[in-house]
Structure formats: structure tokens, C-alpha cells
Motif scaffolding. Structure first.
Motif, PDB file in Angstrom:
ATOM      1  N   TRP A 284      11.395  -1.977   7.496  1.00 27.49           N
ATOM      2  CA  TRP A 284      10.813  -1.600   8.652  1.00 27.49           C
ATOM      3  C   TRP A 284      11.402  -0.033   8.771  1.00 27.49           C
ATOM      4  N   GLN A 285      11.194   0.713   7.781  1.00 31.42           N
ATOM      5  CA  GLN A 285      11.644   2.013   7.602  1.00 31.42           C
ATOM      6  C   GLN A 285      10.134   2.624   7.511  1.00 31.42           C
ATOM      7  N   PRO A 286       9.687   3.831   8.310  1.00 30.65           N
ATOM      8  CA  PRO A 286       8.646   4.437   8.138  1.00 30.65           C
ATOM      9  C   PRO A 286       8.203   5.044   6.930  1.00 30.65           C
ATOM     10  N   VAL A 287       7.199   4.817   6.204  1.00 27.59           N
ATOM     11  CA  VAL A 287       6.947   5.173   4.849  1.00 27.59           C
ATOM     12  C   VAL A 287       5.666   5.995   4.865  1.00 27.59           C
ATOM     13  N   ARG A 288       5.725   7.216   4.092  1.00 30.68           N
ATOM     14  CA  ARG A 288       4.484   7.869   3.729  1.00 30.68           C
ATOM     15  C   ARG A 288       3.741   6.900   3.037  1.00 30.68           C
ATOM     16  N   LEU A 289       2.712   6.506   3.289  1.00 27.11           N
ATOM     17  CA  LEU A 289       1.637   5.724   2.397  1.00 27.11           C
ATOM     18  C   LEU A 289       1.300   6.343   1.115  1.00 27.11           C
ATOM     19  N   ASP A 290       1.146   7.731   1.056  1.00 24.31           N
ATOM     20  CA  ASP A 290       0.867   8.341  -0.145  1.00 24.31           C
ATOM     21  C   ASP A 290       2.026   8.176  -1.297  1.00 24.31           C
ATOM     22  N   ARG A 291       3.009   7.908  -0.649  1.00 32.34           N
ATOM     23  CA  ARG A 291       4.432   7.917  -1.568  1.00 32.34           C
ATOM     24  C   ARG A 291       4.589   6.469  -1.945  1.00 32.34           C
ATOM     25  N   GLY A 292       4.760   5.666  -0.654  1.00 31.10           N
ATOM     26  CA  GLY A 292       5.030   4.259  -0.746  1.00 31.10           C
ATOM     27  C   GLY A 292       4.113   3.307  -1.478  1.00 31.10           C
ATOM     28  N   ALA A 293       2.750   3.556  -1.491  1.00 26.75           N
ATOM     29  CA  ALA A 293       1.707   2.935  -1.934  1.00 26.75           C
ATOM     30  C   ALA A 293       0.510   3.877  -2.192  1.00 26.75           C
ATOM     31  N   PRO A 294       0.699   4.795  -3.243  1.00 27.97           N
ATOM     32  CA  PRO A 294      -0.304   5.978  -3.515  1.00 27.97           C
ATOM     33  C   PRO A 294      -1.713   5.184  -3.937  1.00 27.97           C
ATOM     34  N   GLY A 295      -1.794   4.082  -4.505  1.00 26.60           N
ATOM     35  CA  GLY A 295      -3.002   3.640  -4.904  1.00 26.60           C
ATOM     36  C   GLY A 295      -3.655   3.071  -3.706  1.00 26.60           C
ATOM     37  N   LEU A 296      -2.937   2.610  -2.817  1.00 26.73           N
ATOM     38  CA  LEU A 296      -3.645   2.086  -1.463  1.00 26.73           C
ATOM     39  C   LEU A 296      -4.146   3.170  -0.548  1.00 26.73           C
ATOM     40  N   TYR A 297      -3.240   4.304  -0.673  1.00 27.84           N
ATOM     41  CA  TYR A 297      -3.576   5.441   0.247  1.00 27.84           C
ATOM     42  C   TYR A 297      -4.903   5.993  -0.309  1.00 27.84           C
ATOM     43  N   SER A 298      -4.759   6.156  -1.703  1.00 24.92           N
ATOM     44  CA  SER A 298      -6.191   6.608  -2.198  1.00 24.92           C
ATOM     45  C   SER A 298      -7.384   5.840  -1.847  1.00 24.92           C
ATOM     46  N   ALA A 299      -7.224   4.618  -2.166  1.00 21.50           N
ATOM     47  CA  ALA A 299      -8.421   3.538  -1.660  1.00 21.50           C
ATOM     48  C   ALA A 299      -8.833   3.768  -0.434  1.00 21.50           C
ATOM     49  N   LEU A 300      -7.877   3.816   0.542  1.00 22.12           N
ATOM     50  CA  LEU A 300      -8.217   3.844   1.896  1.00 22.12           C
ATOM     51  C   LEU A 300      -8.859   5.211   2.345  1.00 22.12           C
ATOM     52  N   GLU A 301      -8.266   6.162   1.660  1.00 18.40           N
ATOM     53  CA  GLU A 301      -8.826   7.614   2.053  1.00 18.40           C
ATOM     54  C   GLU A 301     -10.245   7.611   1.207  1.00 18.40           C
ATOM     55  N   GLN A 302     -10.271   7.255   0.051  1.00 21.91           N
ATOM     56  CA  GLN A 302     -11.744   7.137  -0.387  1.00 21.91           C
ATOM     57  C   GLN A 302     -12.732   6.324   0.368  1.00 21.91           C
ATOM     58  N   SER A 303     -12.102   5.146   0.765  1.00 22.00           N
ATOM     59  CA  SER A 303     -13.259   4.214   1.369  1.00 22.00           C
ATOM     60  C   SER A 303     -13.541   4.632   2.954  1.00 22.00           C
ATOM     61  N   LEU A 304     -12.448   5.361   3.466  1.00 21.79           N
ATOM     62  CA  LEU A 304     -12.586   5.784   4.914  1.00 21.79           C
ATOM     63  C   LEU A 304     -12.924   7.039   5.467  1.00 21.79           C
ATOM     64  N   VAL A 305     -12.592   7.982   4.405  1.00 19.33           N
ATOM     65  CA  VAL A 305     -12.415   9.294   4.747  1.00 19.33           C
ATOM     66  C   VAL A 305     -13.581  10.443   4.248  1.00 19.33           C
ATOM     67  N   GLY A 306     -14.026   9.966   3.254  1.00 19.24           N
ATOM     68  CA  GLY A 306     -14.813  10.814   2.520  1.00 19.24           C
ATOM     69  C   GLY A 306     -15.676  10.359   1.255  1.00 19.24           C
ATOM     70  N   GLY A 307     -15.128   9.202   0.930  1.00 20.27           N
ATOM     71  CA  GLY A 307     -16.099   8.949  -0.250  1.00 20.27           C
ATOM     72  C   GLY A 307     -16.387   7.400  -0.259  1.00 20.27           C
ATOM     73  N   GLY A 308     -16.365   6.744  -1.356  1.00 23.55           N
ATOM     74  CA  GLY A 308     -16.892   5.518  -1.375  1.00 23.55           C
ATOM     75  C   GLY A 308     -18.353   5.246  -1.203  1.00 23.55           C
ATOM     76  N   ASP A 309     -18.886   4.273  -1.058  1.00 24.54           N
ATOM     77  CA  ASP A 309     -20.330   4.065  -0.754  1.00 24.54           C
ATOM     78  C   ASP A 309     -20.617   3.574   0.637  1.00 24.54           C
ATOM     79  N   GLN A 310     -19.634   4.120   1.504  1.00 22.70           N
ATOM     80  CA  GLN A 310     -20.066   3.755   2.909  1.00 22.70           C
ATOM     81  C   GLN A 310     -21.131   4.550   3.625  1.00 22.70           C
TER      82      GLN A 310
END
Length: 170
Positions: free
Chosen positions: A144-170
Motif C-alpha cells: 500500500w505504498q504509492p508507486v509510479r506505474l511506469d516503474r512498478g509495472a512498465p508494461g502495464l503503463y505502456s499498455a494503458l498509455e497506448q490504449s487510452l492516451v494516444g494509440g491503439g485502435d480506439q
């Protein structure tokens, strides 16, 4: 945030549920706490539609607790109504994420047209607004310590960023 990022964040995702008897009181009106469950259903299904599951996030050691909640009640949902939960992201960063929700009752005709149109922020939404709200979340690790997503789960961060913020096929 760049305009293309705001466009991506502005998309409303939707999922529908039927109000169960156990969710209503003796008058057939939905008990207010059930809307929190519906917000979670909307959030979970939105992430699933983007190809990511909460289970996969947790397996990577990243949790997403609620830090703030707002709700505004306009009209009650009633037993056996089919309601639609609209969910969209309003903020996304390496540390936090925020969602907006609208729970609406749609006519049969509006439901049939729902899949044909993609709704974004600022567009008139179909149906009768029942409840609107938002939740804020912070990324934390299993301790329950704050974590930067790009460091704690970089693959997840990239996937979310790609899907939600600028890429993906949405």
C-alpha cells in the motif's frame, strides 16, 4: 495534456445491467450504495474492453484503491430497470487515475442504437440521467505504498498509455 490525449480520455465506454430485486428497497427504489458497485462494474469492463484486466494488474503487484468519490443523484433506478453505466477516464498519470460515470435509463430504441455510436465528452448522452459521479485512484504496491506505474509495472503503463492516451485502435 495534449488535445489527442484529451480526445482519447473523453470516450465513454458503456455496459448494461438489470436492477436485481436485492438491490432495491421495499418501494422498488435502488439503495444508494449499489451505485458504487455499478461504478466498479463500469470501470472494470472499460479496462477489460481495452484488453487489460484488474486481475492482471494485481498479478503485477499493482493495486488501485479509491481515494475520492463523488456522486450526484438525479432520479432513482428501480427494480427490473435495465440501466447503462457510462464510464470514461478524465485523468491518467504515472501516479493517479480518475474516472467519471453516468448511470442512465435508456429506452428500448436508445439501447438498440447504443452500439452504433461512440460518445465523447461534450456530446449529448442518450437516456435519462439517474446518477453521475467520479472516483479518483492512486497506484500502490502490495504494501500500500504509492508507486509510479511506469516503474512498478512498465508494461502495464505502456499498455494503458497506448490504449487510452494516444494509440491503439480506439
Amino acid at each position: 495534456m495534449a488535445k489527442d490525449r484529451m480526445d482519447k480520455l473523453g470516450r465513454w465506454f458503456q455496459t448494461s445491467v438489470r436492477v436485481r430485486y436485492q438491490e432495491s428497497d421495499q418501494m422498488g427504489v435502488v439503495y444508494h450504495a449499489n451505485y458504487l458497485n455499478w461504478f466498479e462494474i463500469g470501470r472494470t469492463e472499460m479496462i477489460r474492453e481495452l484488453g487489460i484486466t484488474y486481475r492482471s494488474m494485481e498479478e503485477q503487484g499493482v493495486l488501485l484503491p479509491v481515494t475520492d468519490l463523488e456522486m450526484k443523484f438525479s432520479q432513482p433506478a428501480r427494480y427490473d430497470d435495465e440501466i447503462t453505466i457510462f464510464t470514461r477516464m478524465t485523468a491518467f498519470s504515472k501516479l493517479r487515475i480518475k474516472y467519471a460515470y453516468e448511470v442512465r435509463r435508456l429506452s428500448e430504441e436508445e439501447r438498440s442504437l447504443l452500439r452504433e455510436k461512440e460518445y465523447t465528452e461534450g456530446q449529448e448522452m442518450p437516456g435519462e440521467l439517474l446518477v453521475s459521479g467520479s472516483t479518483s485512484h492512486v497506484w500502490v504496491n502490495r504494501d500500500w505504498q504509492p508507486v509510479r506505474l511506469d516503474r512498478g509495472a512498465p508494461g502495464l503503463y505502456s499498455a494503458l498509455e497506448q490504449s487510452l492516451v494516444g494509440g491503439g485502435d480506439q
